[in-house]
Design an enzyme around this catalytic site. Structure first.
Site, short mmCIF file in Angstrom:
data_model
loop_
_atom_site.label_atom_id
_atom_site.label_comp_id
_atom_site.label_asym_id
_atom_site.label_seq_id
_atom_site.Cartn_x
_atom_site.Cartn_y
_atom_site.Cartn_z
N ASP A 15 0.93 -1.33 -0.22
CA ASP A 15 -0.18 0.00 0.02
C ASP A 15 0.87 1.14 0.02
OD1 ASP A 15 -2.22 1.71 0.51
OD2 ASP A 15 -1.75 1.75 2.63
N ASP A 17 -0.36 5.04 0.68
CA ASP A 17 -0.79 6.18 1.66
C ASP A 17 -0.77 5.64 2.69
OD1 ASP A 17 -1.40 8.59 0.65
OD2 ASP A 17 -3.02 7.82 -0.61
#
Ligand SMILES: [Mg+2]
Length: 257
Positions: A15, A17
């Site tokens: 991932d 963010d």
């Protein structure tokens, strides 16, 4: 050599963010850790629910930070959703950035303007900072004429240096309320987008790495993949599925484990 957590895996679905960066600034140790993993031959594909930027834009940003990344090693909810809604050369009204509209057109859709939205076959909703009442009205017109409703994801917020900003889920709530029906959301935690990322990583033992229980851990679990939650503070009980591993930040992948 001491065994580290990363030794348990051949590749990672990472991932962005809150894991690699916040608001365009890499988090401490993230670039060094990902570089070390790449040097060790680990395969890395980045998977983000941020629908605002094209894969090439995200790849260029990572490369600029010192992480050489081809666009094919990036999966965004926008790119994935664009391919889904473009199927059959559909006419699509997009609530989103110019980059997402361009990706939707590249995927084979006829991308409509707000004035043309009444003849849309499908609506694709994503969060962007140009969202306004005119887009909502256009979506309403499309919906009243029977257009199918899709969204890039349902994340209510995303992290920025000064706190949480409204995400696609917040914009989607407005559209769903106006249309009186629920969208099909295509990004994380739905398993299909994880399957695409998994294929791009290749075979072997692959872990999902992310900072959100409901998005990354839930999605990894539903896709049948082990999960590493990146979180500095303890996970409260009863907040969703349990990750297989918890690390305070990405450097934890290279800590004994
Ligand atoms: Mg995240």
């Amino acid at each position: 050599m001491t065994a580290v957590l990363a030794d348990r895996f051949d590749g990672f679905i990472v991932d962005l963010d809150g894991v690699v960066h916040v608001g365009g600034h890499p988090l401490p140790g993230a670039v060094e850790t990902l570089s070390a993993l790449a040097r060790d031959g680990k395969r890395i594909v980045y998977l983000t629910n941020d629908p605002r930027h094209a894969r090439a834009t995200v790849a260029a940003r990572l490369t600029g930070w010192g992480l050489p990344t081809p666009p094919a090693a990036v999966v965004t909810s926008g790119w994935f959703a664009a391919a889904e809604v473009a199927a059959g050369g559909a006419r699509v009204f997009v609530i989103g950035t110019d980059e997402l509209r361009a990706e939707t057109a590249e995927a084979g859709a006829v991308v409509l303007t707000a004035d043309e939205a009444g003849v849309a076959d499908r609506i694709l909703v994503s969060g962007h900072d140009g969202f306004d009442y005119a887009e909502l009205r256009a979506a309403c017109r499309a919906g009243a004429n029977g257009a199918e409703l899709f969204a890039t994801n349902r994340d209510a917020t995303f992290p920025m240096p000064d706190g949480l900003w409204p995400g696609t889920g917040a914009v989607l709530a407005a559209v769903e309320t106006a249309l009186g029906r629920r969208a099909t959301a295509l990004g994380k935690p739905e398993p299909a987008i994880f399957r695409v990322a998994h294929e791009l990583v290749g075979g072997g033992r692959v872990a999902v790495v992310g900072d959100r229980v409901q998005t990354d851990v839930e999605g990894g679990r539903r896709a049948g993949l082990p999960t590493v939650l990146v979180r500095p503070d303890p996970v409260p009980e009863g907040t969703g599925p349990r990750p297989d591993h918890v690390v305070p930040d990405l450097t934890g992948l290279l800590a004994p484990g």
